[in-house]
Write a protein that holds these residues in place. Structure first.
Motif, mmCIF file in Angstrom:
data_model
loop_
_atom_site.group_PDB
_atom_site.id
_atom_site.type_symbol
_atom_site.label_atom_id
_atom_site.label_comp_id
_atom_site.label_asym_id
_atom_site.label_seq_id
_atom_site.Cartn_x
_atom_site.Cartn_y
_atom_site.Cartn_z
ATOM 1 N N ALA A 74 0.639 -1.222 0.169
ATOM 2 C CA ALA A 74 -0.133 -0.187 0.110
ATOM 3 C C ALA A 74 0.797 1.345 -0.042
ATOM 4 N N LEU A 75 1.714 1.460 0.776
ATOM 5 C CA LEU A 75 2.751 2.609 0.741
ATOM 6 C C LEU A 75 3.526 2.998 -0.479
ATOM 7 N N PRO A 76 3.884 2.152 -1.102
ATOM 8 C CA PRO A 76 4.238 2.309 -2.609
ATOM 9 C C PRO A 76 3.340 2.647 -3.359
ATOM 10 N N GLU A 77 2.169 2.175 -3.620
ATOM 11 C CA GLU A 77 0.868 2.738 -4.352
ATOM 12 C C GLU A 77 0.640 4.036 -3.916
ATOM 13 N N ILE A 78 0.581 4.170 -2.602
ATOM 14 C CA ILE A 78 0.070 5.561 -2.200
ATOM 15 C C ILE A 78 1.076 6.467 -2.623
ATOM 16 N N ALA A 79 2.380 6.057 -2.255
ATOM 17 C CA ALA A 79 3.584 7.323 -2.836
ATOM 18 C C ALA A 79 3.193 7.577 -4.533
ATOM 19 N N ARG A 80 2.872 6.369 -5.204
ATOM 20 C CA ARG A 80 2.617 6.525 -6.736
ATOM 21 C C ARG A 80 1.716 7.607 -6.891
ATOM 22 N N VAL A 81 0.584 7.614 -6.430
ATOM 23 C CA VAL A 81 -0.678 8.655 -6.519
ATOM 24 C C VAL A 81 -0.166 9.901 -6.039
ATOM 25 N N LEU A 82 0.385 10.026 -5.355
ATOM 26 C CA LEU A 82 0.735 11.478 -4.440
ATOM 27 C C LEU A 82 1.854 12.310 -5.366
ATOM 28 N N LYS A 83 1.402 13.602 -5.252
ATOM 29 C CA LYS A 83 2.336 14.463 -6.086
ATOM 30 C C LYS A 83 3.540 15.004 -5.101
ATOM 31 N N PRO A 84 4.696 14.917 -5.522
ATOM 32 C CA PRO A 84 6.021 15.235 -4.568
ATOM 33 C C PRO A 84 5.178 16.441 -3.707
ATOM 34 N N GLY A 85 5.603 16.427 -2.224
ATOM 35 C CA GLY A 85 5.125 17.170 -1.293
ATOM 36 C C GLY A 85 4.012 16.992 -1.132
ATOM 37 N N GLY A 86 3.057 16.185 -1.580
ATOM 38 C CA GLY A 86 2.064 15.558 -1.112
ATOM 39 C C GLY A 86 1.835 14.870 0.292
ATOM 40 N N VAL A 87 0.479 14.664 0.956
ATOM 41 C CA VAL A 87 0.597 14.207 2.246
ATOM 42 C C VAL A 87 -0.314 13.026 2.272
ATOM 43 N N LEU A 88 0.242 11.883 3.211
ATOM 44 C CA LEU A 88 -0.502 10.874 3.369
ATOM 45 C C LEU A 88 -0.962 11.068 4.875
ATOM 46 N N ALA A 89 -2.315 11.200 5.109
ATOM 47 C CA ALA A 89 -2.738 11.301 6.388
ATOM 48 C C ALA A 89 -3.898 10.179 6.973
ATOM 49 N N ALA A 90 -3.199 9.449 7.945
ATOM 50 C CA ALA A 90 -4.330 8.380 8.480
ATOM 51 C C ALA A 90 -4.763 8.753 9.627
ATOM 52 N N MET A 91 -6.012 8.483 10.293
ATOM 53 C CA MET A 91 -6.717 8.760 11.531
ATOM 54 C C MET A 91 -7.654 7.716 11.898
ATOM 55 N N TRP A 92 -7.730 7.697 13.168
ATOM 56 C CA TRP A 92 -8.374 6.746 14.047
ATOM 57 C C TRP A 92 -9.343 7.659 15.021
ATOM 58 N N VAL A 93 -10.706 7.249 14.945
ATOM 59 C CA VAL A 93 -11.507 8.102 16.076
ATOM 60 C C VAL A 93 -11.736 6.911 17.029
ATOM 61 N N GLU A 94 -11.390 7.326 18.224
ATOM 62 C CA GLU A 94 -11.767 6.127 19.360
ATOM 63 C C GLU A 94 -12.407 6.599 20.363
#
Length: 251
Positions: A120-140
């Motif tokens: 998943a991480l390489p695939e997310i990196a593929r679709v992001l523009k350079p300088g883009g953000v990956l943000a994951a969140m959990w509501v607990e």
């Protein structure tokens, strides 16, 4: 099918209940996640494993152009029914149906723990523009609150509870080191039954048999009614959103 796969696939049959009873996400957490971009103005955002659109709807309300990707057909259909005007696509985190370097940010709401991170991480990196953000969140739930600890204890099933914060995120050369933050949130519930309906959308409850589920439901209702002293009391459930962000570095 192993238990992990059963749990990951358990939500589709309850898509309408999931959409009705799960909490949404705090705007402050979304804005913090986007800070590295230098702007929160209209961005191209991907909501990955979007479910029924609980996070998608908040991203849209913030004015972003959102593409929602979700593997489960029932969940995706519920998202389309509830969140209008969003681009919605079937797909997985390990195979995202989006061209290279086309999104400013990828958000993942309470789903990153289901991903195969090595893929998943390489695939997310593929679709992001350079300088883009990956943000994951959990509501607990905020388990510093005594009655919520009691509720969690009452809701334990024969399937182990999964607490997802913090999640161990793999280091990957396409991303900067992760940053984390926590934000308070509230989930209004109009009755004890509505609180229980929320708990019953979790995979540890969805995969057990009806007899065990009914017994757990009775236990939770007794606790909640006893606490409030009235069968129709409302609840403002204190939650927190645990968020991590990583920035896509240039290749």
């Amino acid at each position: 099918m192993d238990l992990h796969a059963r749990r990951a696939d358990s939500f589709g049959a309850q898509a309408e209940a999931y959409a009705e009873h799960r909490p949404d996400y705090p705007v402050a957490a979304i804005r913090w996640a986007l800070e590295p971009l230098g702007t929160t103005e209209r961005l191209d955002v991907l909501d990955l494993a979007a479910g029924t659109g609980k996070l998608t709807s908040v991203l849209c309300a913030e004015g972003h152009r959102v593409t929602a990707v979700e593997p489960n057909e029932q969940m995706l259909s519920e998202l389309v029914r509830r969140v209008h005007g969003v681009r919605a696509l079937p797909g997985h985190a390990e195979h995202i149906p989006v061209p290279d370097h086309t999104v400013d940010a990828v958000f993942v709401g309470t789903a990153f723990h289901w991903f195969d991170q090595e893929k998943a991480l390489p695939e997310i990196a593929r679709v992001l523009k350079p300088g883009g953000v990956l943000a994951a969140m959990w509501v607990e739930p905020d388990t510093d609150v005594e009655w919520l600890r009691e509720l969690e204890q009452a809701s334990l099933s024969s399937v182990e509870s999964q607490r997802h914060d913090p999640v161990d995120i793999m280091r990957h050369p396409s991303f900067s080191p992760e940053e984390r933050a926590k934000f308070p949130h509230v989930h209004p519930r109009e009755s004890p039954e509505a609180v229980v309906a929320w708990i019953n959308t979790h995979s540890r409850i969805l995969v057990i048999d009806e007899v065990e589920r009914a017994a757990i439901t009775d236990k939770m209702l007794a606790l909640l009614r006893g606490r409030q002293g009235t069968p129709d009391a409302s609840f403002d459930i204190p939650l927190h959103a645990e968020v991590f962000r990583m920035v896509r570095v240039s290749d």
